[in-house]
Design a protein around this motif. Structure first.
Motif, PDB file in Angstrom:
ATOM      1  N   ILE A 104      35.788  52.355  48.948  1.00  0.00           N
ATOM      2  CA  ILE A 104      35.386  53.708  48.549  1.00  0.00           C
ATOM      3  C   ILE A 104      35.934  54.046  47.158  1.00  0.00           C
ATOM      4  N   CYS A 105      37.156  53.597  46.870  1.00  0.00           N
ATOM      5  CA  CYS A 105      37.737  53.819  45.532  1.00  0.00           C
ATOM      6  C   CYS A 105      36.904  53.157  44.439  1.00  0.00           C
ATOM      7  N   MET A 106      36.237  52.051  44.791  1.00  0.00           N
ATOM      8  CA  MET A 106      35.474  51.272  43.809  1.00  0.00           C
ATOM      9  C   MET A 106      34.046  51.779  43.602  1.00  0.00           C
ATOM     10  N   LEU A 107      33.618  52.765  44.405  1.00  0.00           N
ATOM     11  CA  LEU A 107      32.256  53.280  44.271  1.00  0.00           C
ATOM     12  C   LEU A 107      32.037  53.896  42.885  1.00  0.00           C
ATOM     13  N   LYS A 108      30.847  53.767  42.382  1.00  0.00           N
ATOM     14  CA  LYS A 108      30.454  54.318  41.077  1.00  0.00           C
ATOM     15  C   LYS A 108      31.288  53.741  39.931  1.00  0.00           C
ATOM     16  N   THR A 109      31.683  52.487  40.091  1.00  0.00           N
ATOM     17  CA  THR A 109      32.334  51.772  38.996  1.00  0.00           C
ATOM     18  C   THR A 109      31.396  50.665  38.526  1.00  0.00           C
ATOM     19  N   ASN A 110      31.742  50.035  37.401  1.00  0.00           N
ATOM     20  CA  ASN A 110      30.899  48.956  36.888  1.00  0.00           C
ATOM     21  C   ASN A 110      31.342  47.589  37.401  1.00  0.00           C
ATOM     22  N   LEU A 111      32.157  47.574  38.455  1.00  0.00           N
ATOM     23  CA  LEU A 111      32.593  46.308  39.035  1.00  0.00           C
ATOM     24  C   LEU A 111      31.460  45.682  39.848  1.00  0.00           C
ATOM     25  N   SER A 112      31.414  44.358  39.821  1.00  0.00           N
ATOM     26  CA  SER A 112      30.429  43.649  40.634  1.00  0.00           C
ATOM     27  C   SER A 112      30.896  43.637  42.092  1.00  0.00           C
ATOM     28  N   ASN A 113      30.011  43.240  42.995  1.00  0.00           N
ATOM     29  CA  ASN A 113      30.372  43.163  44.415  1.00  0.00           C
ATOM     30  C   ASN A 113      31.502  42.160  44.641  1.00  0.00           C
ATOM     31  N   LYS A 114      31.496  41.058  43.887  1.00  0.00           N
ATOM     32  CA  LYS A 114      32.571  40.067  44.010  1.00  0.00           C
ATOM     33  C   LYS A 114      33.912  40.660  43.585  1.00  0.00           C
ATOM     34  N   GLU A 115      33.905  41.418  42.503  1.00  0.00           N
ATOM     35  CA  GLU A 115      35.142  42.030  42.016  1.00  0.00           C
ATOM     36  C   GLU A 115      35.652  43.084  42.992  1.00  0.00           C
ATOM     37  N   ARG A 116      34.741  43.832  43.594  1.00  0.00           N
ATOM     38  CA  ARG A 116      35.141  44.822  44.603  1.00  0.00           C
ATOM     39  C   ARG A 116      35.750  44.128  45.820  1.00  0.00           C
ATOM     40  N   LEU A 117      35.153  43.021  46.217  1.00  0.00           N
ATOM     41  CA  LEU A 117      35.693  42.259  47.344  1.00  0.00           C
ATOM     42  C   LEU A 117      37.090  41.748  47.029  1.00  0.00           C
ATOM     43  N   PHE A 118      37.299  41.294  45.802  1.00  0.00           N
ATOM     44  CA  PHE A 118      38.636  40.823  45.429  1.00  0.00           C
ATOM     45  C   PHE A 118      39.650  41.956  45.508  1.00  0.00           C
ATOM     46  N   CYS A 119      39.284  43.150  45.022  1.00  0.00           N
ATOM     47  CA  CYS A 119      40.205  44.303  45.088  1.00  0.00           C
ATOM     48  C   CYS A 119      40.581  44.608  46.534  1.00  0.00           C
ATOM     49  N   MET A 120      39.624  44.504  47.430  1.00  0.00           N
ATOM     50  CA  MET A 120      39.884  44.763  48.849  1.00  0.00           C
ATOM     51  C   MET A 120      40.865  43.734  49.420  1.00  0.00           C
ATOM     52  N   ILE A 121      40.730  42.489  48.992  1.00  0.00           N
ATOM     53  CA  ILE A 121      41.631  41.421  49.462  1.00  0.00           C
ATOM     54  C   ILE A 121      43.018  41.572  48.846  1.00  0.00           C
ATOM     55  N   ALA A 122      43.053  41.809  47.533  1.00  0.00           N
ATOM     56  CA  ALA A 122      44.321  41.803  46.795  1.00  0.00           C
ATOM     57  C   ALA A 122      45.212  42.992  47.131  1.00  0.00           C
ATOM     58  N   TYR A 123      44.617  44.062  47.664  1.00  0.00           N
ATOM     59  CA  TYR A 123      45.393  45.281  47.920  1.00  0.00           C
ATOM     60  C   TYR A 123      45.834  45.367  49.379  1.00  0.00           C
ATOM     61  N   SER A 124      46.104  44.205  49.986  1.00  0.00           N
ATOM     62  CA  SER A 124      46.446  44.193  51.409  1.00  0.00           C
ATOM     63  C   SER A 124      47.847  43.696  51.776  1.00  0.00           C
ATOM     64  N   PRO A 125      48.522  42.820  50.986  1.00  0.00           N
ATOM     65  CA  PRO A 125      49.775  42.216  51.466  1.00  0.00           C
ATOM     66  C   PRO A 125      50.863  43.231  51.827  1.00  0.00           C
ATOM     67  N   LYS A 126      51.614  42.912  52.867  1.00  0.00           N
ATOM     68  CA  LYS A 126      52.751  43.728  53.311  1.00  0.00           C
ATOM     69  C   LYS A 126      54.011  42.864  53.270  1.00  0.00           C
ATOM     70  N   ALA A 127      55.152  43.487  53.049  1.00  0.00           N
ATOM     71  CA  ALA A 127      56.424  42.747  53.171  1.00  0.00           C
ATOM     72  C   ALA A 127      57.608  43.679  52.983  1.00  0.00           C
ATOM     73  N   MET A 159      43.272  31.834  46.676  1.00  0.00           N
ATOM     74  CA  MET A 159      42.077  31.045  46.964  1.00  0.00           C
ATOM     75  C   MET A 159      40.784  31.678  46.445  1.00  0.00           C
ATOM     76  N   THR A 160      40.815  32.972  46.123  1.00  0.00           N
ATOM     77  CA  THR A 160      39.554  33.648  45.777  1.00  0.00           C
ATOM     78  C   THR A 160      39.434  34.103  44.331  1.00  0.00           C
ATOM     79  N   TYR A 161      40.555  34.270  43.614  1.00  0.00           N
ATOM     80  CA  TYR A 161      40.439  34.948  42.319  1.00  0.00           C
ATOM     81  C   TYR A 161      39.588  34.171  41.313  1.00  0.00           C
ATOM     82  N   ARG A 162      39.632  32.851  41.370  1.00  0.00           N
ATOM     83  CA  ARG A 162      38.813  32.064  40.432  1.00  0.00           C
ATOM     84  C   ARG A 162      37.318  32.179  40.745  1.00  0.00           C
TER      85      ARG A 162
END
Length: 392
Positions: free
Chosen positions: A318-341, A383-386
Motif C-alpha cells: 500500500i505504501c508503494m501505490l502511486k509510485t513509479n516503481l515496477s512490480n518487481k521493485e515493489r515485491l522486493f520492498c515487501m521482502i526486504a522490509y520483513s526481517p526481525k531480530a 537471493m532476489t535483489y539481482r
C-alpha cells in the motif's frame, strides 16, 4: 569473559563462513552459535557477558546505524517522498492488526494480549536490514529509485514507532490508560532526535574542518558522541521524548551532507568495526533464544507469525501505490522490509518479566520470529535483489 569472547568470535565467524558457502545468510550461523554457546544449551558464555548483552547489542546497532547515516544522501531520500514517510508506520500497523485478527483464534489469547504480541513482532531489524541495504547501495542496485535509502530510513523510524506502541499497550495491560499524549510522543521523539543529530553533525563537521587529526581519532570521537546520544535517551525517558538511535543516524547524514569526503573515509572505518560488531550482535541475539520455548509453541505460533507477516507485506504494498516503481521493485520492498531480530530480542521477555499472563506465549513467538524471519528475510534479500532490482 575472554574465553567467552574468543568462542563467540571464532565459532560465530566460522559458522557464518560455512553458511555463506552454503548460500545462506552468515547471520544464521552467528545466531546458531549464540544458541549453542548460550545458557539454554552448552552454557559456555560467561554470565558477565550475558549481563551486559543488551548494552553490547546496542553498541553494535549504533555502529551500523552510524555507518548507514554516513552513506545516506538526503537528496536520494527526498526523491522517494511520500512512500518513505508511510514506510515508517503503515507496515507495522498492518502487522499489529494482522496479529489481532489471527492470534486470538489460533493461540486462544485475548485481543489485548494479541495487541501486545503484535507490537513486539511488528518491528523490523535495522541490524539485519541496514547492512543489506548498504551492500545494495555499494553495488548500485535499486539506487535509481532510491529503494535501499527508503528502506534504510524507514527501518530506523519504524522501531521508534513500534516501541512507543508497545509501551502504551503494556501500560494498558497493567491497568493503565492510553493517553493521547503517548501518541504525540512518537513524532516528537522523531523530530527531536533528528534535530539533535543534525546540529551535532554540523558542529562535528565544522570542528574537524579547522582541526586536522587522523580519521581513527575522528571515529573514536564520533562513536563516543553516538553513545552519549543513546544514553541521553535513557536519561530523558519518561521526561521528554527523544530518539537516540535516530539522532545517531541523523548525525551521520549531517556529516555526509556537510563534509562528504570525511563521511566517505569514516564509513570505511565503520565498515571495519562492523566486522566484529556483527558477530557479537547476532551471537548475543542467539544467546537470548530458549529453544524449548520455540519447540513448545507448536505449529500454531508459526502460522501466527507468517500470517502477520503477510499483513505487513500488504502494508508495504500500500505504501508503494502511486509510485513509479515496477512490480518487481515493489515485491522486493515487501521482502526486504520483513526481517526481525534485535527489537524482539530486546523486548520479547518484558511481558513475562512484568508478570502478564501472556508473557510466556509472547516470548515464545518473539523467539520463533527471530529464528524464522531473520534468516528467511536475509536469505530472500540476497537471493532476489539481482533479479528484482535494476543496477545503476
Amino acid at each position: 569473559m575472554l574465553t567467552s569472547l574468543a568462542l563467540s568470535f571464532l565459532v560465530g565467524m566460522s559458522l557464518g563462513w560455512i553458511f555463506t558457502k552454503l548460500r545462506l545468510p552468515s547471520l544464521l550461523g552467528m545466531i546458531i552459535t549464540g544458541i549453542l554457546l548460550g545458557p539454554y544449551v552448552l552454557n559456555l558464555l560467561d554470565s558477565s557477558i550475558l549481563g551486559i548483552s543488551a548494552n553490547l547489542r546496542q553498541m553494535a546497532l549504533i555502529i551500523i546505524l552510524t555507518r548507514a547515516g554516513l552513506s545516506l544522501d538526503i537528496n536520494d531520500l527526498k526523491k522517494v517522498g511520500r512512500p518513505a514517510v508511510l514506510m515508517c508506520f503503515v507496515p507495522a500497523c498492518f502487522e499489529i492488526i494482522g496479529m489481532i485478527i489471527i492470534a486470538p483464534r489460533l493461540l486462544n489469547i485475548s485481543v489485548l494480549d494479541a495487541t501486545i504480541m503484535g507490537s513486539v513482532i511488528a518491528a523490523v531489524s535495522p541490524a539485519v536490514i541496514v547492512p543489506k541495504m548498504l551492500k545494495l547501495m555499494e553495488e548500485g542496485y535499486g539506487v535509481n529509485h532510491s529503494i535501499p535509502q527508503m528502506i534504510l530510513a524507514g527501518a530506523s523510524v519504524d522501531d521508534v514507532f513500534v516501541i512507543v506502541m508497545f509501551t502504551s499497550f503494556m501500560g494498558l495491560a497493567q491497568g493503565g490508560n492510553i493517553s493521547p499524549i503517548t501518541f504525540v510522543q512518537i513524532p516528537v521523539s522523531i523530530v527531536t532526535g533528528i534535530l539533535a543529530g543534525i546540529i551535532i553533525g554540523i558542529l562535528f563537521s565544522a570542528f574537524y574542518q579547522r582541526v586536522h587529526v587522523r580519521d581513527s581519532v575522528k571515529v573514536v570521537v564520533f562513536l563516543s558522541i553516538s553513545f552519549l546520544l543513546v544514553a541521553i535517551e535513557s536519561v530523558l525517558n519518561g521526561i521528554f521524548p527523544f530518539s537516540g538511535l535516530l539522532a545517531v543516524m541523523s548525525c551521520g547524514i549531517a556529516v555526509q551532507r556537510k563534509r562528504p569526503e570525511i563521511a566517505k573515509r569514516l564509513a570505511v572505518k565503520y565498515s571495519k568495526l562492523w566486522v566484529a560488531a556483527e558477530v557479537m550482535l547476532f551471537v548475543l541475539v542467539g544467546a537470548t533464544v530458549d529453544i524449548k520455548y520455540a519447540v513448545s509453541a507448536g505449529f500454531a505460533a508459526v502460522l501466527v507469525i507468517l500470517g502477520a507477516l503477510v499483513f505487513r507485506m500488504l502494508g508495504v504494498f500500500i505504501c508503494m501505490l502511486k509510485t513509479n516503481l515496477s512490480n518487481k521493485e515493489r515485491l522486493f520492498c515487501m521482502i526486504a522490509y520483513s526481517p526481525k531480530a534485535t527489537v524482539q530480542a530486546a523486548i520479547g521477555s518484558i511481558p513475562l518479566t512484568m508478570g502478564l499472563s501472556c508473557g510466556q506465549i509472547v516470548l515464545t513467538v518473539a523467539v520463533l520470529a527471530i529464528l524464522i524471519i531473520a534468516p528467511l528475510g536475509a536469505f530472500s534479500i540476497d537471493m532476489t535483489y539481482r533479479h528484482l532490482l535494476t543496477r545503476k
